[in-house]
Design a protein around this motif. Structure first.
Motif, PDB file in Angstrom:
ATOM      1  N   VAL A  48       9.399  59.013  39.855  1.00 37.42           N
ATOM      2  CA  VAL A  48       8.005  58.691  40.169  1.00 37.42           C
ATOM      3  C   VAL A  48       8.047  57.475  41.092  1.00 37.42           C
ATOM      4  O   VAL A  48       8.687  56.479  40.784  1.00 37.42           O
ATOM      5  N   THR A  49       7.390  57.603  42.249  1.00 38.31           N
ATOM      6  CA  THR A  49       7.349  56.493  43.194  1.00 38.31           C
ATOM      7  C   THR A  49       5.902  56.113  43.468  1.00 38.31           C
ATOM      8  O   THR A  49       4.997  56.949  43.365  1.00 38.31           O
ATOM      9  N   GLU A  50       5.694  54.872  43.818  1.00 34.43           N
ATOM     10  CA  GLU A  50       4.344  54.401  44.122  1.00 34.43           C
ATOM     11  C   GLU A  50       4.395  53.581  45.400  1.00 34.43           C
ATOM     12  O   GLU A  50       5.253  52.715  45.555  1.00 34.43           O
ATOM     13  N   SER A  51       3.482  53.888  46.310  1.00 35.43           N
ATOM     14  CA  SER A  51       3.384  53.186  47.590  1.00 35.43           C
ATOM     15  C   SER A  51       1.986  52.626  47.739  1.00 35.43           C
ATOM     16  O   SER A  51       1.015  53.264  47.344  1.00 35.43           O
ATOM     17  N   SER A  52       1.900  51.454  48.323  1.00 29.61           N
ATOM     18  CA  SER A  52       0.587  50.886  48.629  1.00 29.61           C
ATOM     19  C   SER A  52       0.511  50.645  50.128  1.00 29.61           C
ATOM     20  O   SER A  52       1.501  50.277  50.762  1.00 29.61           O
ATOM     21  N   ILE A  53      -0.657  50.895  50.668  1.00 26.80           N
ATOM     22  CA  ILE A  53      -0.896  50.708  52.097  1.00 26.80           C
ATOM     23  C   ILE A  53      -1.978  49.654  52.238  1.00 26.80           C
ATOM     24  O   ILE A  53      -3.088  49.814  51.726  1.00 26.80           O
ATOM     25  N   ALA A  54      -1.660  48.573  52.923  1.00 28.92           N
ATOM     26  CA  ALA A  54      -2.605  47.476  53.106  1.00 28.92           C
ATOM     27  C   ALA A  54      -3.584  47.800  54.233  1.00 28.92           C
ATOM     28  O   ALA A  54      -3.246  48.495  55.184  1.00 28.92           O
ATOM     29  N   THR A  55      -4.796  47.285  54.124  1.00 23.79           N
ATOM     30  CA  THR A  55      -5.816  47.565  55.139  1.00 23.79           C
ATOM     31  C   THR A  55      -5.481  46.910  56.471  1.00 23.79           C
ATOM     32  O   THR A  55      -5.984  47.327  57.497  1.00 23.79           O
ATOM     33  N   TYR A  56      -4.657  45.894  56.457  1.00 25.47           N
ATOM     34  CA  TYR A  56      -4.307  45.225  57.699  1.00 25.47           C
ATOM     35  C   TYR A  56      -3.116  45.862  58.410  1.00 25.47           C
ATOM     36  O   TYR A  56      -2.722  45.445  59.476  1.00 25.47           O
ATOM     37  N   ASP A  57      -2.512  46.898  57.799  1.00 28.96           N
ATOM     38  CA  ASP A  57      -1.419  47.611  58.454  1.00 28.96           C
ATOM     39  C   ASP A  57      -1.948  48.350  59.670  1.00 28.96           C
ATOM     40  O   ASP A  57      -3.069  48.866  59.670  1.00 28.96           O
ATOM     41  N   LYS A  58      -1.122  48.407  60.706  1.00 29.85           N
ATOM     42  CA  LYS A  58      -1.483  49.149  61.908  1.00 29.85           C
ATOM     43  C   LYS A  58      -1.423  50.643  61.590  1.00 29.85           C
ATOM     44  O   LYS A  58      -0.515  51.105  60.915  1.00 29.85           O
ATOM     45  N   ASP A  59      -2.369  51.379  62.051  1.00 28.03           N
ATOM     46  CA  ASP A  59      -2.416  52.834  61.858  1.00 28.03           C
ATOM     47  C   ASP A  59      -2.359  53.235  60.389  1.00 28.03           C
ATOM     48  O   ASP A  59      -1.528  54.046  59.974  1.00 28.03           O
ATOM     49  N   VAL A  60      -3.263  52.686  59.581  1.00 31.46           N
ATOM     50  CA  VAL A  60      -3.252  52.974  58.142  1.00 31.46           C
ATOM     51  C   VAL A  60      -3.472  54.461  57.858  1.00 31.46           C
ATOM     52  O   VAL A  60      -2.843  55.013  56.964  1.00 31.46           O
ATOM     53  N   VAL A  61      -4.331  55.098  58.602  1.00 32.39           N
ATOM     54  CA  VAL A  61      -4.606  56.516  58.362  1.00 32.39           C
ATOM     55  C   VAL A  61      -3.372  57.354  58.695  1.00 32.39           C
ATOM     56  O   VAL A  61      -3.023  58.284  57.959  1.00 32.39           O
ATOM     57  N   ALA A  62      -2.681  57.028  59.765  1.00 32.58           N
ATOM     58  CA  ALA A  62      -1.466  57.760  60.131  1.00 32.58           C
ATOM     59  C   ALA A  62      -0.386  57.579  59.072  1.00 32.58           C
ATOM     60  O   ALA A  62       0.312  58.537  58.707  1.00 32.58           O
ATOM     61  N   GLU A  63      -0.235  56.375  58.569  1.00 34.20           N
ATOM     62  CA  GLU A  63       0.749  56.125  57.508  1.00 34.20           C
ATOM     63  C   GLU A  63       0.381  56.900  56.242  1.00 34.20           C
ATOM     64  O   GLU A  63       1.233  57.518  55.602  1.00 34.20           O
ATOM     65  N   PHE A  64      -0.895  56.862  55.892  1.00 37.88           N
ATOM     66  CA  PHE A  64      -1.397  57.567  54.710  1.00 37.88           C
ATOM     67  C   PHE A  64      -1.108  59.064  54.800  1.00 37.88           C
ATOM     68  O   PHE A  64      -0.540  59.664  53.889  1.00 37.88           O
ATOM     69  N   THR A  65      -1.498  59.675  55.899  1.00 40.46           N
ATOM     70  CA  THR A  65      -1.322  61.118  56.051  1.00 40.46           C
ATOM     71  C   THR A  65       0.155  61.497  56.138  1.00 40.46           C
ATOM     72  O   THR A  65       0.551  62.552  55.641  1.00 40.46           O
ATOM     73  N   SER A  66       0.965  60.660  56.737  1.00 39.80           N
ATOM     74  CA  SER A  66       2.392  60.933  56.841  1.00 39.80           C
ATOM     75  C   SER A  66       3.051  60.966  55.462  1.00 39.80           C
ATOM     76  O   SER A  66       3.826  61.877  55.151  1.00 39.80           O
ATOM     77  N   ILE A  67       2.744  59.978  54.630  1.00 37.00           N
ATOM     78  CA  ILE A  67       3.309  59.927  53.282  1.00 37.00           C
ATOM     79  C   ILE A  67       2.896  61.166  52.490  1.00 37.00           C
ATOM     80  O   ILE A  67       3.729  61.842  51.886  1.00 37.00           O
ATOM     81  N   LEU A  68       1.608  61.470  52.501  1.00 34.31           N
ATOM     82  CA  LEU A  68       1.121  62.621  51.725  1.00 34.31           C
ATOM     83  C   LEU A  68       1.636  63.945  52.259  1.00 34.31           C
ATOM     84  O   LEU A  68       2.051  64.810  51.487  1.00 34.31           O
ATOM     85  N   ASP A  69       1.610  64.113  53.567  1.00 37.47           N
ATOM     86  CA  ASP A  69       2.057  65.362  54.166  1.00 37.47           C
ATOM     87  C   ASP A  69       3.510  65.654  53.805  1.00 37.47           C
ATOM     88  O   ASP A  69       3.837  66.754  53.355  1.00 37.47           O
ATOM     89  N   ASN A  70       4.374  64.674  53.974  1.00 39.54           N
ATOM     90  CA  ASN A  70       5.792  64.866  53.673  1.00 39.54           C
ATOM     91  C   ASN A  70       6.023  65.128  52.190  1.00 39.54           C
ATOM     92  O   ASN A  70       6.793  66.007  51.819  1.00 39.54           O
ATOM     93  N   ALA A  71       5.361  64.377  51.342  1.00 34.12           N
ATOM     94  CA  ALA A  71       5.555  64.531  49.893  1.00 34.12           C
ATOM     95  C   ALA A  71       5.101  65.905  49.409  1.00 34.12           C
ATOM     96  O   ALA A  71       5.806  66.563  48.644  1.00 34.12           O
ATOM     97  N   LEU A  72       3.944  66.348  49.857  1.00 33.74           N
ATOM     98  CA  LEU A  72       3.431  67.641  49.405  1.00 33.74           C
ATOM     99  C   LEU A  72       4.270  68.796  49.948  1.00 33.74           C
ATOM    100  O   LEU A  72       4.502  69.780  49.257  1.00 33.74           O
ATOM    101  N   LYS A  73       4.761  68.666  51.166  1.00 38.69           N
ATOM    102  CA  LYS A  73       5.633  69.704  51.721  1.00 38.69           C
ATOM    103  C   LYS A  73       6.946  69.794  50.955  1.00 38.69           C
ATOM    104  O   LYS A  73       7.536  70.859  50.853  1.00 38.69           O
ATOM    105  N   LEU A  74       7.410  68.663  50.429  1.00 44.85           N
ATOM    106  CA  LEU A  74       8.673  68.634  49.694  1.00 44.85           C
ATOM    107  C   LEU A  74       8.501  68.933  48.205  1.00 44.85           C
ATOM    108  O   LEU A  74       9.463  68.900  47.454  1.00 44.85           O
ATOM    109  N   GLY A  75       7.263  69.199  47.778  1.00 48.81           N
ATOM    110  CA  GLY A  75       7.038  69.657  46.412  1.00 48.81           C
ATOM    111  C   GLY A  75       6.686  68.592  45.393  1.00 48.81           C
ATOM    112  O   GLY A  75       6.829  68.812  44.203  1.00 48.81           O
TER     113      GLY A  75
END
Length: 94
Positions: A48-75
């Motif tokens: 079980v892993t947990e990631s947090s994305i700060a609002t001040y990160d550049k491209d927060v939406v891209a980071e968010f979607t990248s993490i979810l997309d990869n994780a869901l594709k990998l099961g």
């Protein structure tokens, strides 16, 4: 030899449905989202892993979607708490 054929040609794994939970809520400490992923190996939880994305990160939406997309594709199962409405991120119920 039937058993030898089974070793040479393993049966494809049955696709399993994974869970995705999304909660729209406020978060402390300037976070955009917290994502918890549950990983499986041979049908059993292995991590079980947990990631947090700060609002001040550049491209927060891209980071968010990248993490979810990869994780869901990998099961992995995913549980998300985010300050943004899911529709604004392109997430809709089936």
């Amino acid at each position: 030899m039937d058993w030898l054929d089974n070793l040479r040609r393993p049966k494809p794994e049955q696709p399993s449905s994974r869970d995705f939970f999304y909660s729209h809520d406020r978060l402390a400490n300037q976070y955009f989202a917290v994502i918890r992923l549950t990983w499986y190996l041979d049908g059993k939880i292995c991590a079980v892993t947990e990631s947090s994305i700060a609002t001040y990160d550049k491209d927060v939406v891209a980071e968010f979607t990248s993490i979810l997309d990869n994780a869901l594709k990998l099961g992995a199962d995913a549980a998300v708490v985010c300050i943004e409405e899911p529709q604004a991120l392109g997430i809709y119920e089936k």
